[in-house]
Design an enzyme around this catalytic site. Sequence first.
Site, PDB file in Angstrom:
ATOM      1  N   ARG A  25      -1.367  -3.396  -1.824  1.00 36.08           N
ATOM      2  CA  ARG A  25      -0.528  -2.196  -1.854  1.00 36.08           C
ATOM      3  C   ARG A  25       0.205  -1.989  -0.526  1.00 36.08           C
ATOM      4  O   ARG A  25       1.324  -1.492  -0.512  1.00 36.08           O
ATOM      5  CB  ARG A  25      -1.385  -0.968  -2.187  1.00 36.08           C
ATOM      6  CG  ARG A  25      -1.726  -0.905  -3.658  1.00 36.08           C
ATOM      7  CD  ARG A  25      -2.574   0.303  -3.990  1.00 36.08           C
ATOM      8  NE  ARG A  25      -2.629   0.513  -5.433  1.00 36.08           N
ATOM      9  CZ  ARG A  25      -3.498   1.302  -6.032  1.00 36.08           C
ATOM     10  NH1 ARG A  25      -4.388   1.961  -5.342  1.00 36.08           N
ATOM     11  NH2 ARG A  25      -3.463   1.450  -7.347  1.00 36.08           N
ATOM     12  N   GLY A  38      -5.687  -0.998  -8.533  1.00 42.46           N
ATOM     13  CA  GLY A  38      -6.229  -1.521  -7.280  1.00 42.46           C
ATOM     14  C   GLY A  38      -7.483  -2.355  -7.494  1.00 42.46           C
ATOM     15  O   GLY A  38      -7.592  -3.477  -6.980  1.00 42.46           O
TER      16      GLY A  38
END
Length: 397
Positions: free
Chosen positions: A35, A355
Site C-alpha cells: 500500500r 491487505g
Amino acid sequence: MRSIKNLNIDGKRVFIRCDFNVPKDEFGNITDDRRIRESLQTIRYCIDRDCKIILASHYERPEAGKYEEKFSLAPIAKRIHTLLKIKRDVLMAKDVVGDDAKSKASNMEAGDILLLENLRYEVGETTNDSKFAKELASLADIYINDAFGACHRKHASIYAIAEEFDKEDKASGFLMAKEVNFFSKVIEKPIRPFIAVVGGSKVSGKLEALTNLITKVDKVIIGGGMAFTFLKAQGYEIGTSLVEDDLIEEARAIMEKAKSLGVKFYLPVDVVVAPEFSDSVPVKYLPTQEIPSNWMGLDIGPASSRLFREALNDAQTIIWNGPMGVYEMDKYSKGSLQMSHYIAQTHATTIVGGGDTADVAQRAGDVDEMTFVSTGGGASLKLIEGIKLPGLEALSL
Ligand code: AMP
C-alpha cells in the site's frame, strides 16, 4: 473520475488521503508495504511539481480520542522515506489537526512531505464530522484521494473533506484511478465461471457483500472465521470458533438465495481446531461435523483445500478476499497458503483484494502469478457488487 493530471497543482499545498493501513507482525514490523509502494506514484508526481505534500491515513482501529503509540504512523513515515530514496526527511506530525500538525504544515517548503498522525486518533474521522473535515481541509489548497482501500467508508477524510474543495481542486490519485479502471472492466464483462473466494474475520461487512455478490458470481467459496457463522446456520457444533450469532439468519438467507439462483456454495468440510487461540498448543484436524464444544477452528483442513481446488478448476475469473485461517500463525497458515497457490495456478483472471489477502499471496510467493493485487479488500468487493463508493462520489460533488 477527475484525475490529479487534470488539476493545476504546481507549487500548491496538496493533501493526499492515502491508505497506509499495512499489515504488521507482533514486533510492529511492516510485513507487506504494497500500500505504501503503490502510493508513491502520486507522491512523486507532486514532488516533481514543487508541491507541499501533506499525507494522511488511518491505521487500524485505535480508540477514538486516544493517542496510543502502537497505532502511530511514525514507522510509515520512515518507510516512505526509504522507498522514495530522497535525501530530505519525511516530516512526522505529532497530531492530526493539533498545534504540531498546523505549525509543521504552515512551515513547509516546496517538495516537503508531512505525514499527519493516525486519522482515527480523532473522534471526528469515523463519524464523518464536518468540523474535523474543515480543519483537515484548512491545511491544503488541493485534495487528492488515493486511498482506494478506504474509499468505501464515509469518513471525514474521505467524504466530508471533499465537500470543502471546489471541483477543480479535488481529484483521484494514480492508485485510485488504476484500481477503479481495473474493477470497472471486471464488472462490465466478467468471463465465466466467475468465482468469489471469501474468508477472513470481518463477518458483518462481508455478509452484506455476499448478499449482493451471489447475484453476480457462479460459485462462492467460504473459508476463514466467517465460515463458522454459516456452519452454525446449518446446525453444526462450532465450539468456541469465531461466530456472529445475530447474523446467522442472514447467513441462512444467503445460502438459500445461492441455491435458488443456482450459485454453487462451498463451505469447509474439515477444520484445524485448537483448544485456545495460540500456536503453541496441540491441534487436531477434524471434519466440521466433529468440532468439540470447547475447541475453536483456526484454519481450513486438507480435505477442504482439495475440495476448493476442484471447485476452482474451471474458473475464468476469481476474486479472492480474506484468508482461510489465522495465517499469521504458522500452524494455521497452510489453508491460506494453499489457496493462494491454487488460485495462482489457475488460468483465470485472478484478483486478490485486501491487505491481509495480499500479504498471504506475498508470503506464498504468488504475487507475480496473480493478474491484479488490489490494495482494497472491502472497497473492491463493494465495487464488484455495484455499490457507489463514498470516496468516488465525494470527488464528483
Ligand atoms: P479480514 O480483515 O476480515 O480479511 O480478516 C483477516 C483476519 O482474519 C486475519 O487476521 C486472520 O487471522 C483472521 N482469521 C482468519 N480465519 C480465522 C479464524 N478461523 N478465526 C479467527 N480469525 C481468523
